[in-house]
Write an enzyme that holds these catalytic residues in place. Structure first.
Site, PDB file in Angstrom:
ATOM      1  N   ILE A  98       0.842  -1.191   0.000  1.00  0.00           N
ATOM      2  CA  ILE A  98       0.000   0.000   0.000  1.00  0.00           C
ATOM      3  C   ILE A  98       0.882   1.248   0.000  1.00  0.00           C
ATOM      4  O   ILE A  98       1.756   1.392   0.860  1.00  0.00           O
ATOM      5  CB  ILE A  98      -0.896   0.024   1.256  1.00  0.00           C
ATOM      6  CG1 ILE A  98      -1.710  -1.271   1.362  1.00  0.00           C
ATOM      7  CG2 ILE A  98      -1.799   1.257   1.250  1.00  0.00           C
ATOM      8  CD1 ILE A  98      -2.358  -1.489   2.723  1.00  0.00           C
ATOM      9  N   CYS A  99       0.637   2.127  -0.931  1.00  0.00           N
ATOM     10  CA  CYS A  99       1.352   3.403  -0.987  1.00  0.00           C
ATOM     11  C   CYS A  99       0.502   4.430  -0.235  1.00  0.00           C
ATOM     12  O   CYS A  99      -0.405   5.038  -0.795  1.00  0.00           O
ATOM     13  CB  CYS A  99       1.567   3.819  -2.445  1.00  0.00           C
ATOM     14  SG  CYS A  99       2.449   5.384  -2.625  1.00  0.00           S
TER      15      CYS A  99
END
Length: 161
Positions: A98-99
């Site tokens: 997840i960014c």
């Protein structure tokens, strides 16, 4: 060795154990809407079920987050990934990474598992398209052999206030 087992190899400090036990009790009394903690005897790894918010692209879809707590939590951010299959989203890679800045550069010890979950649900809820990041294939290929998302040098190009 997998990403998560390599990441969580060291035992939790006493501070981390106390903090996580407190968060777990608070979660059990008042879980954030749309989330369920899958009970286990492993305090260092939480599996959390996420249900997409009504009225969004992800409404009623169910995904799982894996949260691995480092030895020095909360001074260090936990590693949070989606257990594949990850939701198609412009900031979520197909390998579950997840960014999201609060998981890395913008982490604060004041944050909790609940606040992380709410941020992730907000990120999903505000999405206008179900698609992978443009560099998904390259990124996933470079993350083989158990590379942690915490080893990635993220570029948060759409940080807007």
């Amino acid at each position: 060795m997998t990403t998560s087992s390599a990441h969580s190899r060291n035992a939790l400090s006493k501070i981390a154990q106390n903090r996580l036990q407190k968060e777990l009790v608070e979660w059990q009394l008042s879980p954030p809407a749309g989330f369920k903690h899958q009970v286990s005897d492993n305090l260092q790894r939480w599996i959390i079920e996420v249900t997409g918010a009504p009225g969004t692209l992800y409404a009623n879809e169910i995904y799982k987050l894996q949260v691995d707590f480092p030895e020095h939590y909360p001074m260090e951010a936990p590693q949070v990934i989606f257990v594949p299959p990850a939701p198609p989203h412009p900031h979520i890679y197909s390998n579950g990474h997840i960014c999201l800045d609060i998981l890395y550069d913008s982490w604060s010890p004041a944050m909790t598992v609940s606040s992380i979950c709410i941020s992730i649900l907000s990120m999903l809820s505000s999405s206008t398209s179900k698609q992978r990041p443009a560099d998904n294939d390259r990124y996933v290929k470079n993350c083989r052999n158990g590379k942690s998302p915490k080893e990635t040098r993220w570029w948060f190009h759409d940080d807007k206030v």
